[in-house]
Design an enzyme around this catalytic site. Structure first.
Site, PDB file in Angstrom:
ATOM      1  N   GLY A  55       0.817  -1.194   0.000  1.00 21.83           N
ATOM      2  CA  GLY A  55       0.000   0.000   0.000  1.00 21.83           C
ATOM      3  C   GLY A  55       0.852   1.245   0.000  1.00 21.83           C
ATOM      4  N   GLU A  76       3.260  -2.540   3.757  1.00 19.49           N
ATOM      5  CA  GLU A  76       2.767  -3.796   3.206  1.00 19.49           C
ATOM      6  C   GLU A  76       1.337  -4.077   3.652  1.00 19.49           C
ATOM      7  OE1 GLU A  76       6.889  -6.375   2.823  1.00 19.49           O
ATOM      8  OE2 GLU A  76       5.709  -6.523   4.676  1.00 19.49           O
ATOM      9  N   LYS A 124      -2.934  -3.861   7.363  1.00 20.74           N
ATOM     10  CA  LYS A 124      -2.104  -2.832   6.757  1.00 20.74           C
ATOM     11  C   LYS A 124      -1.043  -2.421   7.779  1.00 20.74           C
ATOM     12  CE  LYS A 124      -5.541  -0.743   3.679  1.00 20.74           C
ATOM     13  NZ  LYS A 124      -6.215   0.521   3.308  1.00 20.74           N
ATOM     14  N   ASP A 163     -12.868   8.739  -4.337  1.00 21.53           N
ATOM     15  CA  ASP A 163     -12.055   7.777  -5.107  1.00 21.53           C
ATOM     16  C   ASP A 163     -12.843   6.493  -5.321  1.00 21.53           C
ATOM     17  OD1 ASP A 163      -9.927   6.837  -6.524  1.00 21.53           O
ATOM     18  OD2 ASP A 163      -8.734   6.275  -4.778  1.00 21.53           O
TER      19      ASP A 163
END
Length: 974
Positions: free
Chosen positions: A618, A622, A641, A734
């Site tokens: 990300g 990771e 995350k 988004d």
């Protein structure tokens, strides 16, 4: 449709016909034609080259000048003919072979015709001259003869037209030649009756001109149907067929025979499900066709086809019962595990249902709604179910059913395995909220309600309390009732209190901690009369203070003059300003980001987390798959995350900000936050694990595998999640298929809140203006957000329309390979994406509504959810597809079909149409040239290993485009 070249080649073997109107060759009696003057043409008897007697006319007045000798035939009926052909056989004497000529010798004669509606000509009418007679041609011989030669016969064919009256006469004018007219044949041409491409065309007379094309309508042969209309052939002037239009193919249940001239019924045991050129196929497994001309093979007894399965699909049966059922009872819960059935029915879509029955003595009845199943009760994919909230010391019977896609077709109940269990004694559940009924300087009076699930007789309650901040110095008291008065307490002190119940099985869980405060010692000695004014005054002052705070907050909101410290508190108060509605609080308004994390996210001990593997990367570090095991809860898979080492404080704030955002949401279509790890390294965010990953890649891997209803269900889930966010005044910014995650049950959940911001509620159309330089996903973003960096729920609606297009196109890239600038220009010119293949018109119209330029006209998410619900209830409306732009106000973009000639190899072409994974299949099967690929059928694709329906359809459409390009670039032989 049959290729045009094939039909033309099939017709080329059929020769044109000629039909005779008059032929003097077979006349043995006098012709009795009219000659003018009498000294001109004369009728004589003679013999042809085969020594057959014939009647001829001849003239040879070459020694006299100024000859004008006419000969006219009898009346010849036209018979609906528009153009007539005349074959003349004649001989001409060579003028040089005639001695002592004084006149003007000719070696030609003129040919005329005259139209009439009846046989009305006479010896002097019409006048013997050109006009009224119409000249056809001057006839000259190829060879003339002399006295030494025998007569050399010349043959000439002339035609004239158009003619339209009832009939006509032929006339011949001699101007001084020595001519013998041996025979005259009058005929016309026609195209013969023919059958080709499963269509019959009638005998057709040619047109008025040699270049005319006469249309002949065709009819399909018995048991054939038109592929395209109109069905016709063109008859040219030579009586030959050409330029086929339309075609027929054999109907379902019939196959080609007789070189494509007839369609014969499929024999017993075979079938053909669709109209087309294909042959009848043997019945699939476990099915039969007991009569001829079968379009589908019916399933044998005990076998079925699921809804949506085609006639080509083999019939399957229901699965047998699950095996080896194991039950593990733990107090009032049970874990059931089993092995798969020994017989799956020939299918791989086996699911399981767990039916719970509570048994009292010998009577069993369905369990009530309090019983909970994990992961669910019906349609379970894995072979394990946990059942909780059962009653203690009770007998239960569980039926584990095995079902598959055809179980609903069977008249019998699903096969099942029964397991009987008896629950154990269990401790009581936790005590609900504890309340205060009085506070003095040295005592507290408390009460509570009994546990919702006592699981037996409550013996007593244990009350644990301690002064706040002194957890190690706690005390306990017991009570056999739901009230207690605790003495010996310190004045003006805050105490933390918890209560739990006890049965013979032991203690239950403690209630949630509650804080209560004893009053000051002076207050305890005050009389009630002294306390009343103080209480009334305090309440009044408190109310005035609250009203003042609310007014200040409202004024600050309307004028937008909040400072940072005010924002933190006024935004929190929004939860109480709108009755019944929880509003989103921007975690970035907190002075201390850790406080936002504490408010909205649960801290998880690192010992409960186990990282198993890295599954991605990300923005901050990771992304891993792992397991979370918390006390009292079942171990579960989670997505983790992590924050990479060497982070800045701003990166940590942004990283945990997403957790503070997610922690405020609670909706089945929003990704669920499990908690955070901030007290150890690395810092982690834990969310529920979504087995199928991102929606865009999931759709591409399953191209063509879902029904329209399933796709609409996916869209409905996403819209429901966005409706929830918009009602919380939250803008995502988004929204794209890559940011939608899919779990094992195909439930879609909105994720990735890294770009999101708070939506102000101070006006009817709140907006967020992003910082300059922020990255914007152009292909998914509304035009006003691109131009002015202003984001609203309406701009999220635009993005949702793009997500709809991604879903219906199975993850295709929006706007294909266009550059971002080209996308912006196209949108500014009011171009919109066209409907994906097989997309229902109603869904594409909803997309266009989401893409309206005026954001105020776009639908709200609540309206989108309502529209999708109506489409799901009325599935028939989803069957209407619109291939063109009919009824669409916007202009639609057109993705140009790649020209196969621009690719050097078949492999390059496959890569261009995104089907490169089949290169080896094509090459191994010998399809190495475009000429061979253009001839491929659905059966060929299946034979070489293309089994996905969506991929077959995409390849066949591309092959059809290739054929069209070939027909436009290669000459067609007629």
């Amino acid at each position: 449709m049959l290729p045009a070249v094939f039909v033309i080649l099939a017709l080329s073997a059929v020769q044109g016909l000629e039909e005779t109107l008059m032929d003097t060759k077979w006349t043995t009696s006098e012709l009795a034609w009219v000659a003018y003057p009498d000294s001109g043409w004369e009728e004589v008897s003679g013999y042809d080259e085969a020594s057959n007697p014939i009647r001829t006319y001849q003239v040879c007045n070459v020694r006299d000048s100024n000859q004008n000798n006419w000969l006219r035939t009898q009346f010849i009926p036209r018979q609906d003919v528009q153009r007539v052909y005349v074959e003349l056989k004649f001989t001409v004497r060579d003028c040089n072979s005639l001695p002592n000529l004084r006149g003007s010798c000719k070696e030609t004669f003129n040919f005329f015709y005259y139209e009439s509606d009846s046989d009305s000509a006479s010896a002097d009418s019409p006048f013997w001259m050109e006009n009224p007679y119409i000249k056809v041609d001057t006839i000259a011989p190829d060879e003339s003869f002399s006295r030494r030669d025998s007569g050399r016969v010349n043959t000439k064919i002339r035609s004239f037209g158009p003619i339209s009256r009832a009939g006509f006469y032929l006339a011949f004018q001699d101007l001084g030649a020595c001519v013998s007219l041996i025979s005259v044949r009058v005929f016309f041409k026609k195209c013969p009756r023919t059958t080709a491409g499963f269509a019959s065309f009638p005998e057709t007379i040619t047109g008025a001109e040699p270049t005319s094309l006469v249309i002949a309508p065709g009819t399909c042969v018995p048991n054939a149907l038109e592929v395209s209309v109109p069905l016709k052939l063109y008859c040219n002037g030579d009586g030959d067929w050409m330029v086929p239009v339309g075609a027929c193919t054999c109907a379902a249940g019939f196959e080609p025979a007789g070189k494509d001239t007839q369609c014969q019924a499929c024999k017993r045991g075979t079938y053909k499900s669709k109209q087309g050129e294909g042959s009848c196929m043997p019945c699939p497994a476990n099915s039969r066709a007991i009569s001829s001309a079968a379009t589908i093979c019916s399933c044998q007894n005990g076998y079925y086809r699921a809804d949506g399965e085609s006639a080509e699909t083999a019939c399957t049966s229901v699965p047998s019962a699950p095996r080896q059922v194991i039950s593990n009872v733990n107090e009032t819960s049970v874990v059931l595990e089993w092995a798969e059935p020994g017989h799956l029915g020939g299918r791989d879509d086996v699911l399981y249902n767990v039916i719970c029955k509570k048994c009292l003595e010998r009577l069993c009845s369905r369990c009530d709604d309090n019983v909970q199943f994990w992961p669910r009760q019906l349609g379970v994919t894995q072979r394990l179910v946990s059942v909780s909230h059962l009653q203690a010391h009770t007998k239960y019977s569980f039926e584990i059913q095995a079902v598959n896609g055809v179980s609903g077709k069977s008249p019998h109940i699903p096969n099942y395995f029964t397991v009987n269990i008896t629950t154990n004694q269990a401790a009581p559940s936790s005590v609900p909220m504890v309340q205060s009924h009085g506070s003095l300087a040295n005592s507290l009076t408390l009460s509570w309600a009994p546990p919702e699930s006592p699981n037996g007789i409550i013996l007593d309650y244990e009350i644990k309390y301690y002064a706040k901040g002194h957890i190690g110095a706690g005390n306990t008291v017991t009570s056999q009732r739901t009230t207690v008065r605790m003495e010996g307490m310190t004045p003006d002190t805050v105490y933390v209190v918890q209560v739990r119940a006890r049965t013979v099985a032991g203690y239950g869980a403690y209630s949630e901690p509650r804080e209560f405060q004893t009053i000051a010692e002076d207050g305890d000695r005050s009389s009630l009369q002294e306390q009343v004014p103080m209480v009334v005054g305090s309440v009044t002052a408190g109310l005035i203070f609250i009203i003042a705070v609310v007014i200040i907050v409202i004024v600050c909101f309307s004028r937008k003059q909040r400072n940072d410290s005010e924002s933190e508190y006024t935004e929190k108060l929004q939860q109480y300003m709108v009755p019944g509605m929880k509003l989103y609080i921007d975690p970035f308004t907190y002075e201390d980001p850790n406080e936002a994390v504490r408010d909205f996210a649960k801290e998880i001990d690192i010992s409960c987390v186990k990282i198993e593997e890295v599954i991605g990367a990300g923005e901050f570090g990771e992304v891993c798959r792992g397991k979370l095991k918390q006390a009292g809860r079942r171990e579960q898979f989670v997505a983790i995350k992590t924050l990479k080492a060497g982070y800045t404080e701003q990166q940590r704030r942004d990283f945990l900000g997403e957790a503070s955002i997610m922690g405020q949401f609670d909706h089945p279509n929003i990704i669920r936050l499990e908690g955070v790890v901030t007290r150890s390294r690395p810092v982690m965010i834990l969310t529920e694990f979504m087995e199928n990953g991102a929606l865009d890649s999931f759709l591409r891997m399953n191209d063509g595998q879902f029904t329209v209803i399933q796709l609409v269900g996916i869209l409905r889930g996403i819209a429901s999640g966005m409706k929830y966010l918009s009602e919380m005044n939250y803008v995502h910014r988004d929204l794209a298929a890559r940011n939608i995650l899919v779990n094992s049950n195909l439930v879609c959940k909105v994720s990735d809140f890294g770009l999101s911001r708070f939506l102000e509620n101070s006006r009817s159309d709140p907006t967020y203006t992003s910082a300059l330089g922020g990255k914007i996903p152009i292909r998914w973003t509304a035009p006003e957000a691109i131009s002015y960096r202003k984001f609203t729920s309406a701009s999220d609606v635009w993005s949702y329309g793009i997500v709809m297009w991604e879903v219906m196109s199975y993850g295709e890239r929006p706007y294909w390979d266009m550059s971002n600038q080209d996308v912006i220009n196209a949108i500014e010119q009011d171009y919109r994406l066209p409907p994906p293949m097989d997309c229902p018109s109603a869904l594409h119209q909803l997309m266009l509504d989401c893409w309206l330029r005026d954001r105020n006209l776009r639908p709200k998410f609540s309206q989108i959810v309502s529209s999708l619900d109506k489409l799901i209830r009325n599935a028939a409306s989803l069957k209407v597809t619109s291939p063109g732009q009919a009824g669409v106000s916007q202009q639609l973009l057109d993705r140009t079909v790649p020209d196969y000639t621009t690719f050097p190899t078949v492999s390059d072409w496959l890569e261009a149409i995104k089907m490169g994974q089949y290169q080896e299949n094509f090459l191994s099967a010998g399809f190495t040239s475009f000429h061979l690929v253009a001839q491929m059928t659905a059966e060929d694709l299946l034979r070489i290993g293309v089994t996905l329906a969506g991929h077959q359809k995409k390849l066949l459409n591309s092959v059809q485009d290739m054929r069209l390009q070939m027909s436009q670039t290669l000459p067609v032989q007629v």
